[in-house]
Design an enzyme around this catalytic site. Structure first.
Site, PDB file in Angstrom:
ATOM      1  CD  GLU A  31      -2.827  -0.222   0.144  1.00 36.50           C
ATOM      2  OE1 GLU A  31      -3.195   0.223  -1.135  1.00 36.50           O
ATOM      3  OE2 GLU A  31      -3.594  -1.214   0.414  1.00 36.50           O
ATOM      4  CB  THR A  33       4.133   0.282  -2.814  1.00 36.82           C
ATOM      5  OG1 THR A  33       2.993  -0.569  -3.037  1.00 36.82           O
ATOM      6  CG2 THR A  33       4.569  -0.316  -1.380  1.00 36.82           C
ATOM      7  CB  ALA A 119     -16.605  -0.572  -1.107  1.00 40.77           C
ATOM      8  N   GLY A 120     -13.698   0.524  -2.249  1.00 41.73           N
ATOM      9  CA  GLY A 120     -12.192   0.500  -2.458  1.00 41.73           C
ATOM     10  C   GLY A 120     -12.107  -0.845  -3.147  1.00 41.73           C
ATOM     11  CB  SER A 122     -11.248  -1.182  -8.233  1.00 37.80           C
ATOM     12  OG  SER A 122     -10.652  -0.058  -9.100  1.00 37.80           O
ATOM     13  CB  SER A 123     -17.471  -0.703  -8.925  1.00 42.28           C
ATOM     14  OG  SER A 123     -17.489   0.803  -8.787  1.00 42.28           O
ATOM     15  CB  SER A 124     -14.480   2.915 -11.796  1.00 43.51           C
ATOM     16  OG  SER A 124     -13.237   3.037 -11.287  1.00 43.51           O
ATOM     17  CD  GLU A 156     -10.991   5.212 -13.080  1.00 39.43           C
ATOM     18  OE1 GLU A 156     -11.126   6.158 -12.471  1.00 39.43           O
ATOM     19  OE2 GLU A 156     -11.533   4.040 -12.901  1.00 39.43           O
ATOM     20  CG  ASP A 168      -7.632   0.260  -8.703  1.00 42.06           C
ATOM     21  OD1 ASP A 168      -6.775  -0.262  -8.027  1.00 42.06           O
ATOM     22  OD2 ASP A 168      -8.203   1.252  -8.486  1.00 42.06           O
TER      23      ASP A 168
END
Ligand code: ADP
Ligand code: MG
Length: 382
Positions: A31, A33, A119-120, A122-124, A156, A168
């Site tokens: 994280e 990183t 929610a973290g 990564s639905s996108s 994005e 992601d």
């Protein structure tokens, strides 16, 4: 989900299309990183976006989102950007494919998903990868998987206003059941490692604190600055240090007096975290989930005390996990809210979830959300 999509597709367009899907992701460890040129260690999960798609012989894209209950039509030129934010992800993927010389013929699509939004997980990226993969297949473009991930990332950046890294979309495209993928964010080299906690008697579960603290973006920029300061100081002695992740712990020690205490602590965390990813990979190759879990606790400690990006809610969940003998637990994502990711022995799984929900609710006045996850395949035909 599939039959619902099928029904809607037929109702709207009067025929059948082909199915494609891609997944959300978790990051087991690694994280903060990525922007330091270090490793991340993500995997795709059993929560996905599923789309039915067929070319329509026109120059228009016609899409229905089941979850938003909304239909959108757009053209494929730069000025055709739709108003709906969900449709911008699909439009962006089309545009980025075209920019890379790919063909994008008009198509019809209906899609739905079960990756929790924001929610973290990564639905996108799941949405982008589904369409990037499908458009590539349907138009026979032959764009490689890495470039498909970059199409999602550029979407994005250029169409959704999010300056994200590559992790992601990479995880969503490259994910494989039973594996996590160690990605070197500097060289973009990657390697699969076995990760099958169920087979070893463990489960992976996320506990979503459902909080997002304001500090996140200004703190993020400050952390990046600290890392650059530390790297610059170390570089004077060791010119080969391009990113902080290239530095050894000892080299940081050499510049302790030259940088602020704060920059020192931030750098200490990052250098430790890069090593922990390597240690976890070694442990998993030995099927040693306990060591992997212990590293997750160390990451949480570092994020909380050295990098200082945790918060009360996340520390609470982490402490509870430790108290209950959960094998591994840490905040996942940038910090200041979101989820903890927990590696839990099967027999502890339900008691841990029950205790987390009960005690968190009693302490903070709202219930956390619970997301069990299983590592699964990424972008593919479905
Ligand atoms: P996350 O952390 O989940 O990626 P983002 O804010 O980056 O959160 O992306 C969420 C956005 O992605 C939603 O606002 C929506 O526009 C789009 N999206 C994700 N899943 C779906 C879905 N199932 N249906 C429609 N749009 C979706
Ligand atoms: Mg996102």
């Amino acid at each position: 989900m599939k039959s619902l999509i099928q029904k809607k597709f037929n109702e709207l367009f009067g025929n059948d299309g082909e199915f494609f899907k891609s997944a959300g992701r978790i990051n087991l460890i690694g994280e903060h990183t990525d922007y330091n040129g270090g490793y991340v260690f993500p995997g795709a999960i059993d929560k996905c976006i599923l789309a039915e798609i067929a070319l329509n012989g026109s120059e228009k894209v016609k899409v229905f989102s089941i979850d938003c209950d909304e239909y959108v039509e757009f053209g494929l030129n730069e000025e055709d950007k739709p108003d709906q934010s969900w449709a911008c992800y699909i439009f962006g993927v089309c545009r980025e494919t075209i920019k890379r010389g790919g063909k994008v013929a008009g198509f019809n699509a209906v899609f739905a998903g079960n990756v929790p939004l924001g929610a973290g997980l990564s639905s996108s990226a799941a949405l982008e990868s589904t369409f990037a993969y499908a458009i590539n297949e349907l138009n026979g473009n032959g764009i490689d998987l890495f470039e498909l991930a970059k199409i999602g990332q550029s979407t994005e950046h250029n169409y959704c206003g999010v300056k994200c890294g590559i992790m992601d979309q990479f995880a969503s495209c490259f994910g494989k059941a039973g594996c996590l993928i160690r990605l070197n964010c500097k060289t973009l080299e990657y390697k699969y490692f076995p990760f099958d906690p169920e087979a070893a008697g463990y489960k992976l579960v996320l506990i979503d604190s459902c909080v997002k603290h304001e500090l996140a973006s200004s703190a993020y920029n400050k952390r990046r600055e600290s890392c650059e300061n530390a790297a610059a100081a170390i570089r004077k002695n060791h010119p080969e240090v391009e990113f902080l992740s290239d530095a050894k712990r000892l080299w940081l020690e050499e510049v302790r007096q030259e940088i602020s205490q704060e920059d020192f602590l931030r750098a200490e965390y990052v250098i430790g975290e890069v090593q922990r990813v390597l240690d976890v990979c070694d442990a998993l190759e030995r099927n040693d989930y306990e060591t992997a879990g212990e590293m997750m606790y160390q990451t949480h400690f570092g994020m909380s005390h050295l990098y200082e990006v945790s918060c009360e809610e996340l520390d609470f969940l982490n402490k509870l996990a430790r108290k209950m003998d959960v094998s591994g637990s840490r905040v996942m994502g940038g910090g200041f809210g979101g989820c903890t990711i927990n590696l839990v022995k099967e027999e502890l799984y339900q008691p841990f979830i029950d205790a987390a929900v009960e005690q968190f609710t009693a302490r903070f006045g709202h219930a956390p959300k619970v997301y069990p996850v299983v590592i699964s395949d990424g972008a593919c035909r479905a």
